[in-house]
Design a protein around this motif. Structure first.
Motif, PDB file in Angstrom:
ATOM      1  N   UNK A   1       0.805  -1.138  -0.098  1.00 39.68           N
ATOM      2  CA  UNK A   1      -0.048  -0.123   0.142  1.00 39.68           C
ATOM      3  C   UNK A   1       0.875   1.329   0.141  1.00 39.68           C
ATOM      4  N   UNK A   2       2.015   1.353   0.713  1.00 40.29           N
ATOM      5  CA  UNK A   2       2.652   2.424   0.682  1.00 40.29           C
ATOM      6  C   UNK A   2       3.515   2.763  -0.543  1.00 40.29           C
ATOM      7  N   UNK A   3       3.923   1.609  -1.311  1.00 42.19           N
ATOM      8  CA  UNK A   3       4.257   1.808  -2.876  1.00 42.19           C
ATOM      9  C   UNK A   3       3.441   2.370  -3.714  1.00 42.19           C
ATOM     10  N   UNK A   4       2.136   1.877  -3.477  1.00 41.74           N
ATOM     11  CA  UNK A   4       1.336   2.113  -4.536  1.00 41.74           C
ATOM     12  C   UNK A   4       0.915   3.610  -4.144  1.00 41.74           C
ATOM     13  N   UNK A   5       0.905   4.130  -2.996  1.00 44.73           N
ATOM     14  CA  UNK A   5       0.541   5.684  -2.860  1.00 44.73           C
ATOM     15  C   UNK A   5       1.639   6.504  -3.343  1.00 44.73           C
ATOM     16  N   UNK A   6       2.846   6.232  -3.105  1.00 42.78           N
ATOM     17  CA  UNK A   6       3.718   6.944  -3.687  1.00 42.78           C
ATOM     18  C   UNK A   6       4.077   6.760  -5.087  1.00 42.78           C
ATOM     19  N   UNK A   7       3.668   5.548  -5.649  1.00 50.33           N
ATOM     20  CA  UNK A   7       3.798   5.488  -7.240  1.00 50.33           C
ATOM     21  C   UNK A   7       2.552   6.257  -7.841  1.00 50.33           C
ATOM     22  N   UNK A   8       1.244   6.082  -7.070  1.00 49.72           N
ATOM     23  CA  UNK A   8       0.044   6.957  -7.500  1.00 49.72           C
ATOM     24  C   UNK A   8       0.269   8.369  -7.858  1.00 49.72           C
ATOM     25  N   UNK A   9       0.971   9.000  -6.674  1.00 52.34           N
ATOM     26  CA  UNK A   9       1.085  10.354  -6.838  1.00 52.34           C
ATOM     27  C   UNK A   9       2.312  10.835  -7.882  1.00 52.34           C
ATOM     28  N   UNK A  10       3.309   9.807  -8.167  1.00 52.98           N
ATOM     29  CA  UNK A  10       4.052   9.885  -8.847  1.00 52.98           C
ATOM     30  C   UNK A  10       3.646  10.056 -10.321  1.00 52.98           C
ATOM     31  N   UNK A  11       2.586   9.239 -10.484  1.00 53.23           N
ATOM     32  CA  UNK A  11       1.929   9.041 -11.825  1.00 53.23           C
ATOM     33  C   UNK A  11       1.103  10.291 -12.272  1.00 53.23           C
ATOM     34  N   UNK A  12       0.464  10.707 -11.274  1.00 50.00           N
ATOM     35  CA  UNK A  12      -0.365  11.989 -11.358  1.00 50.00           C
ATOM     36  C   UNK A  12       0.528  13.130 -11.862  1.00 50.00           C
ATOM     37  N   UNK A  13       1.869  13.326 -11.270  1.00 50.60           N
ATOM     38  CA  UNK A  13       2.524  14.496 -11.723  1.00 50.60           C
ATOM     39  C   UNK A  13       3.400  14.029 -12.962  1.00 50.60           C
ATOM     40  N   UNK A  14       3.351  12.914 -13.287  1.00 47.13           N
ATOM     41  CA  UNK A  14       3.819  12.366 -14.770  1.00 47.13           C
ATOM     42  C   UNK A  14       2.684  12.532 -15.758  1.00 47.13           C
ATOM     43  N   UNK A  15       1.701  12.239 -15.407  1.00 42.84           N
ATOM     44  CA  UNK A  15       0.427  12.439 -16.356  1.00 42.84           C
ATOM     45  C   UNK A  15       0.230  13.762 -16.564  1.00 42.84           C
ATOM     46  N   UNK A  16       0.413  14.495 -15.918  1.00 46.63           N
ATOM     47  CA  UNK A  16       0.175  15.945 -15.963  1.00 46.63           C
ATOM     48  C   UNK A  16       1.323  16.542 -17.118  1.00 46.63           C
ATOM     49  N   UNK A  17       2.685  16.362 -16.520  1.00 46.41           N
ATOM     50  CA  UNK A  17       3.722  16.504 -17.536  1.00 46.41           C
ATOM     51  C   UNK A  17       3.627  16.173 -18.930  1.00 46.41           C
ATOM     52  N   UNK A  18       3.114  14.948 -19.136  1.00 49.24           N
ATOM     53  CA  UNK A  18       2.714  14.435 -20.517  1.00 49.24           C
ATOM     54  C   UNK A  18       1.659  15.197 -21.105  1.00 49.24           C
ATOM     55  N   UNK A  19       0.645  15.700 -20.322  1.00 52.27           N
ATOM     56  CA  UNK A  19      -0.393  16.512 -20.919  1.00 52.27           C
ATOM     57  C   UNK A  19       0.083  17.509 -21.486  1.00 52.27           C
ATOM     58  N   UNK A  20       1.100  18.313 -20.807  1.00 50.03           N
ATOM     59  CA  UNK A  20       1.514  19.326 -20.951  1.00 50.03           C
ATOM     60  C   UNK A  20       2.464  19.397 -22.366  1.00 50.03           C
TER      61      UNK A  20
END
Length: 535
Positions: A442-461
């Motif tokens: 669960x800890x890995x999921x939480x950090x990875x999920x936040x990471x992918x939120x930043x990543x997906x926003x960057x990919x949109x930009x």
């Protein structure tokens, strides 16, 4: 029609010249209407790609202006047909947002299917959670190598092929796609051979693991390269269908015919590869049916082709290196393991579930870029030349607003995925769901999920930047993010434990996002300049 008799001299070569000039004039004015004067004809000659030296050497005139004055005699003798387009009434904003979201989701649907089946039934087209660790490690290494080896080529094929399709240069789209596919497949084959030779010298894994790794590498490298053709033609649904059919075939072979999971996956990958390859190039070959008589087919020089595609190839390669880095660091951080990298189920499950966050957010990228493109072309025409600041300011507000909306949506998407897993675990008996709640998943999921939120926003930009041929900031950002990912993940995973490699992913994603947002602010501040200087 102008009579050829008005041109002096009985020499038939003169008549032939007149016919050539007329043919050129028809080509210049096709679909463009009647030129006003020789100045407009000169502009059409330049757009066609002719220079003063061409006018002199090919047509016998001193420059394009003199040639255009000659072509003026054809103005009143040609029947003009101006292309007209019936524009459909635009859909309502709510409807187009919904449609574009699911179209964006279709782009990521193949990855979603692979992740979903792996997590729910334990295996997909090329992954399995029910294998022994040695075999799972080898397959994972082959998959990572295939992603990195084909990430750049997929970007190159998709960008160049789609460019020619949009320009309605269908012969060139076919020729260039075929050439790039051959080159990149040979490149992937050479990389596979180097992997084998490297193991022969250093023996970093035993022969059985090497066999699994290489087989999956070659099958997946060929499949991903073939899929690039479908991405080029924007046939995302076809890719998802082939992945789904591949998984179904694995299931049938494994459950009903009782083949082992490895044999089932390899057989399915071979069949899927053949079908996808044949269908891909059947579709590409059909592009030539749309070609026009006057369409050019001169291919660009190979050196220039790769020079223009090199930034996008580098981006694709670095991007997939970025995605697999934290896994490699985590799997190589456990002491006393048999080999330098060792598959870790708990780490993999946390990251795979977090990937669903990335997939759900990718749909928003399509909505945002479509809304931008829907507005910008009309808005820039509606603003006077002295209203550039007003135009740019409105899009800076757009940039700020959608970024805020994106991160608010990301928060709810992360909660949706987490509680979705919780409810599935509570009301179903899928065996791999229980593992999710065992630390540190669960800890890995939480950090990875936040990471992918930043990543997906960057990919949109970066879609904005690529739309206007601005790639330097993207390359700098992904390279900086990759370096931070490696350094932070390497240090923390060695000092504190394998599960801390995911913090490297988070740090790298934030750095990449910061680079992109910083340039995005400058981009929208001077959008009028970037718009007009794009090509």
């Amino acid at each position: 029609m102008v009579s050829e008799a008005i041109y002096p001299g009985p020499d038939p070569k003169i008549f032939q010249q007149v016919r050539e000039w007329r043919a050129l004039y028809e080509t210049l004015t096709e679909g463009k209407g009647k030129p006003l004067n020789h100045w407009e004809i000169t502009a059409l000659l330049e757009i066609y790609g002719l220079r003063d030296i061409d006018a002199h050497e090919q047509y016998g005139f001193n420059d394009l202006f003199e040639f255009a004055k000659m072509l003026v005699v054809f103005i009143d003798d040609y029947k003009y047909e101006v292309k007209t387009y019936e524009l459909e009434a635009p859909p309502s904003k709510v409807k187009r947002i919904i449609v574009n979201y699911f179209e964006g989701m279709a782009f990521a649907l193949p990855m979603l299917l692979q992740v979903f089946f792996t997590l729910v039934i334990g295996y997909g087209l090329w992954s399995s959670l029910d294998l022994d660790v040695r075999t799972a490690t080898a397959i994972a290494m082959g998959t990572f190598a295939a992603l990195v080896a084909t990430g750049g080529p997929a970007q190159a094929i998709g960008r160049k092929g789609l460019f020619y399709i949009k320009m309605e240069e269908y012969n060139l789209a076919y020729k260039i796609t075929r050439k790039l596919f051959k080159i990149f497949f040979i490149q992937a084959f050479i990389i596979g051979l180097l992997m084998i030779l490297f193991n022969l010298f250093f023996e970093y894994i035993p022969g059985t693991m090497l066999l699994y790794m290489v087989v999956y590498y070659f099958l997946l490298a060929f499949l991903f390269t073939s899929f690039a053709v479908f991405y080029m033609m924007e046939l995302y649904g076809s890719i998802a269908l082939y992945v789904l059919l591949g998984v179904v075939l694995v299931y049938l072979l494994h459950v009903f015919f009782h083949f082992g999971i490895i044999v089932s996956q390899v057989a399915s990958l071979v069949i899927t590869n053949i079908v996808v390859f044949v269908d891909a190039f059947r579709r590409v070959k059909k592009l030539t049916d749309k070609s026009r008589e006057k369409e050019g087919d001169a291919e660009p020089r190979l050196s220039l082709l790769f020079y223009s595609l090199n930034p996008y190839m580098m981006y694709g390669t670095f991007y997939f290196m970025f995605l697999v880095t934290d896994r490699i660091l985590a799997w190589s951080a456990i002491p006393l393991q048999p080999y330098f990298i060792w598959f870790n189920v708990r780490d993999e499950l946390g990251l795979d579930w977090a990937l669903i966050v990335l997939i759900l957010l990718i749909g928003m990228s399509e909505v945002i870029i479509y809304e931008f493109m829907y507005r910008v072309n009309d808005d820039i025409i509606a603003h006077r030349y002295d209203e550039a600041d007003k135009f740019n300011s409105s899009y800076r507000r757009f940039f700020l607003k959608y970024n805020i909306v994106f991160f608010v949506a990301s928060f709810f998407v992360i909660l949706f995925v987490y509680y979705g897993i919780y409810l599935l675990a509570k009301y179903t008996d899928w065996e791999f769901l229980d593992i999710f709640f065992i630390a540190p998943t669960p800890w890995i999921f939480a950090f990875a999920a936040v990471s992918y939120a930043f990543l997906s926003n960057a990919l949109t930009n970066i879609l904005f930047f690529f739309s206007y041929s601005r790639y330097k900031a993207v390359l700098k950002g992904i390279m900086a993010g990759l370096i931070v990912n490696v350094v932070v993940g390497l240090i923390l995973s060695r000092l504190m434990g394998y599960e801390y490699a995911v913090i490297g992913l988070l740090a790298g994603s934030i750095v990449f996002w910061m680079f992109v947002v910083f340039f995005g602010n400058r981009f929208f501040k001077n959008l009028d300049y970037y718009y007009y200087s794009a090509y």
